[in-house]
Scaffold this active site. Structure first.
Site, PDB file in Angstrom:
ATOM      1  N   LYS A 183       1.316   4.117  -2.982  1.00  8.34           N
ATOM      2  CA  LYS A 183       1.014   5.525  -2.690  1.00  8.34           C
ATOM      3  C   LYS A 183       2.240   6.407  -2.916  1.00  8.34           C
ATOM      4  O   LYS A 183       2.124   7.547  -3.374  1.00  8.34           O
ATOM      5  CB  LYS A 183       0.524   5.667  -1.255  1.00  8.34           C
TER       6      LYS A 183
ATOM      7  N   TYR B 264       0.845  -1.202   0.000  1.00  8.09           N
ATOM      8  CA  TYR B 264       0.000   0.000   0.000  1.00  8.09           C
ATOM      9  C   TYR B 264       0.875   1.244   0.000  1.00  8.09           C
ATOM     10  O   TYR B 264       0.694   2.146  -0.834  1.00  8.09           O
ATOM     11  CB  TYR B 264      -0.915  -0.006   1.223  1.00  8.09           C
TER      12      TYR B 264
END
Length: 325
Positions: free
Chosen positions: A141, A137
């Site tokens: 990002k 994640y």
């Protein structure tokens, strides 16, 4: 101004959309499904998918600014799922926005983009991205944030905000999982219980996004910049978790495990899940979660204060009162 908020049917996005409406803007949501609660605050949904450029372009008709809040948030999963939604999806949105001559793009990032394996004490925006990330994640990002900030120009103004551990009403992630884990007596303190972390109440996070948007201009230092935003001070993470449990009718965490042992358990679990290609679960532990819950990580917010006068309106104690069921 006509503004599109991706993921306005979710947590932070809802508050950003609500507050933009209260300021007199015409606000639209972009998501895969219609959200009835947005109708109540007169936010129109334009359906589509971040991996479908045609639906993005259709949703951007007449739009003048974008708050990109939507994304795939999870501590475990398949890399391609994170990459396609958080990285490729963001690039698709940026390309469509530039094609439509939209002027402002505010990106919701995360402090995890700079998190490696050690403590972060009073870190600031000069911290580099790590060479490798324990979180897919965070990696997805980070790649998206890099791209957004690189695209900043006189014709297309961008910035990124990094709110840490957002909590408040409508949260369907952090608080519910903590409460459910404690109900099952599966929650253990990781580390010595002395680690300090940044947190932010959701309405303060929404305010910061809007302040950055209002200051975003060609001559502003906001253009092309990233910002850490949080509450008035870092908190002892496990004291904070215990307070959340208390206001939700649960007992405090009494059992504990060392960071080293939690990290080892996370390593074994990840290896097993990869071996059997199990992606769509919420594992009890990962290496990233062990470090996030056992290490200190908090940041200076001077840059946000100086560049767009950020300060939290709602303090920690008042915030905790507002999450009482």
């Amino acid at each position: 101004m006509k503004i599109l908020v991706t993921g306005a049917g979710g947590f932070l996005g809802f508050y950003i959309a609500r507050d933009l409406k209260s300021l007199g803007h015409e606000v639209y949501n972009f998501s895969r499904t219609h959200h009835a609660d947005l109708d109540q605050i007169e936010v129109t949904t334009r359906t589509g998918n971040l991996n479908d450029p045609e639906s993005i372009e259709a949703a951007l008709d007449g739009i003048e600014a974008i708050f990109h809040v939507a994304g795939k948030v999870a501590m475990w999963g398949k890399w391609d799922d994170f990459y396609q939604t958080n990285t490729v999806g963001t690039k698709n949105l940026v390309h469509a926005a530039k094609k439509k001559s939209i002027k402002k793009f505010i990106y919701t990032s995360t402090p995890s983009v700079v998190f490696g394996e050690g403590d972060i004490i009073n870190g600031d925006e000069s911290l580099p991205y790590p060479d490798d990330s324990l979180s897919l994640y965070a990696k997805s990002k980070m790649l998206a944030e890099q791209f957004v900030l690189e695209q900043n120009s006189k014709e297309f103004l961008t910035c990124a905000l990094r709110p840490h551990l957002i909590f408040g009403p409508r949260d369907k992630n952090i608080i519910p999982r903590l409460v459910e884990a404690q109900k099952k007596k599966k929650l253990k303190r990781i580390g010595d219980g002395e680690n300090l972390v940044d947190i932010i109440y959701v309405e303060n996070a929404a305010k910061a996004h809007i302040q950055a948007f209002e200051k975003l201009s060609v001559d502003s230092p906001v253009a092309g910049s990233a910002y850490f935003i949080a509450q008035e001070r870092p908190v002892n993470l496990w004291d904070f978790i215990n307070k959340i449990l208390e206001v939700n009718g649960q007992s405090k965490v009494t059992k504990s495990i060392s960071v080293k042992k939690a990290y080892f358990i996370g390593t074994i679990i990840e290896k097993i899940l990869r071996l059997f290609k199990i992606w769509n679960i919420h594992p009890p532990m990962t290496r990233f979660v062990a470090l996030q819950l056992g290490k200190s990580h908090y940041f200076k917010h001077d840059k946000a204060v100086n560049d767009f006068n950020y300060h939290p309106d709602i303090g920690i104690e008042e915030s905790l009162k507002r999450i009482t069921p």
